[in-house]
Design an enzyme around this catalytic site. Structure first.
Site: not given
Ligand code: B1M
Length: 213
Positions: A98, A100, A151
């Site tokens: 992963d 992200h 993940s």
């Molecule tokens: Co990706 N991606 N992505 N992506 N991406 C998602 C997660 C996805 C839901 C988008 C979608 O299709 N709607 C989907 C997952 C589908 C699934 O598995 N169900 C997805 C996919 C499919 C993919 C790829 C497979 C796409 C591809 O290549 N075909 C690929 C995966 C590559 C891999 O990981 N091997 C991929 C790639 C990417 C980018 C590189 C382009 C980019 C990431 C850049 C980076 O992180 N440096 C990206 C992004 C940006 C997203 C979305 C749009 C946004 C994620 C984000 O940063 N949110 C995402 C859709 C979405 O979530 N709406 C998506 C903002 C961030 C602040 O929130 O990370 O949720 P988040 O963290 C939150 C909480 O979750 C929590 O606290 C935070 C808020 O306070 N939290 C924790 C997180 N970790 C924590 C740990 C803790 C406590 C809290 O304690 C340890």
């Protein structure tokens, strides 16, 4: 557009033009974390929705991620820092497979601003690397992040491997891949120590504080 709509649109459009002045304006109204959790996250949710509908490509999502990272880096300068003595040491990682890291890095910022020493192992961290870092760093807790469906399963494997390695410090898990229920039913039974689910970064801080008390 209102200020809040503009902030969300920088993320959706993946553009930084005008971003910093608008963040400055927003800071007159909101706390830094409110800006992240509010309009910026709203933009990110929209990016996720568009991506899911094939209306955005990975390269565009990467640009959105860049805007989010730049915003968080800017806002970090305005966050309150709690200069208390070190409360504990926490190892942080995005699990194997992963990439992200925006959420994990936000957790790092919030925890390190509130008295925790963080060792951030980065992304795609396999269990072996985590176990090695545990032995070297001797942290009080381990935080795992994961956003992909696969993940969640990887966290189960990671927990099993850590148990086999004799590790039982509390683990904090978070990220869109997880739910409280999955954590309780699937990860906890595979680990000897506490496994706590954090829904966001502030929740992660609250849980860490409870653990260290
Ligand atoms: Co990706 N991606 N992505 N992506 N991406 C998602 C997660 C996805 C839901 C988008 C979608 O299709 N709607 C989907 C997952 C589908 C699934 O598995 N169900 C997805 C996919 C499919 C993919 C790829 C497979 C796409 C591809 O290549 N075909 C690929 C995966 C590559 C891999 O990981 N091997 C991929 C790639 C990417 C980018 C590189 C382009 C980019 C990431 C850049 C980076 O992180 N440096 C990206 C992004 C940006 C997203 C979305 C749009 C946004 C994620 C984000 O940063 N949110 C995402 C859709 C979405 O979530 N709406 C998506 C903002 C961030 C602040 O929130 O990370 O949720 P988040 O963290 C939150 C909480 O979750 C929590 O606290 C935070 C808020 O306070 N939290 C924790 C997180 N970790 C924590 C740990 C803790 C406590 C809290 O304690 C340890």
């Amino acid at each position: 557009l209102t200020l809040e709509e503009r902030l969300a649109s920088y993320v959706v459009e993946g553009t930084k033009e005008g971003l910093i002045p608008d963040l400055t304006l927003a800071l007159e109204k909101y706390m830094p974390l409110e800006i992240i959790n509010g309009p910026l996250m709203k933009g990110m949710e929209e990016v996720g929705r568009l991506f899911n509908n094939n209306e955005l490509i990975v390269a565009e999502v990467l640009q959105s991620a860049e805007v989010m990272k730049a915003s968080v880096a800017h806002l970090e300068n305005f966050m309150e820092k709690n200069e208390s003595a070190v409360k504990g040491k926490i190892l942080l990682a995005t699990v194997k497979g992963d990439v992200h890291d925006i959420g994990k890095n936000l957790v790092e910022i919030i925890l390190s601003n509130n008295g925790y020493q963080i060792v951030n192992l980065g992304i795609k961290v396999p269990p072996d690397q985590l176990i090695e870092a545990y032995r070297k760093e001797k942290p009080d807790a381990i935080g795992l992040s994961g956003l992909l469906v696969k993940s969640a399963q990887q966290m189960v494997i990671t927990a099993q491997d850590m148990r086999s390695a004799g590790i039982d410090v509390p683990i904090l898990v978070g990220g869109a891949a997880l739910t409280r229920k999955f954590t309780k039913n699937r990860i906890s039974p595979e680990y000897d120590g506490l496994v706590l689910y954090a829904k966001d970064a502030m929740d992660g801080l609250d849980l860490a504080n409870k653990l260290m008390d």
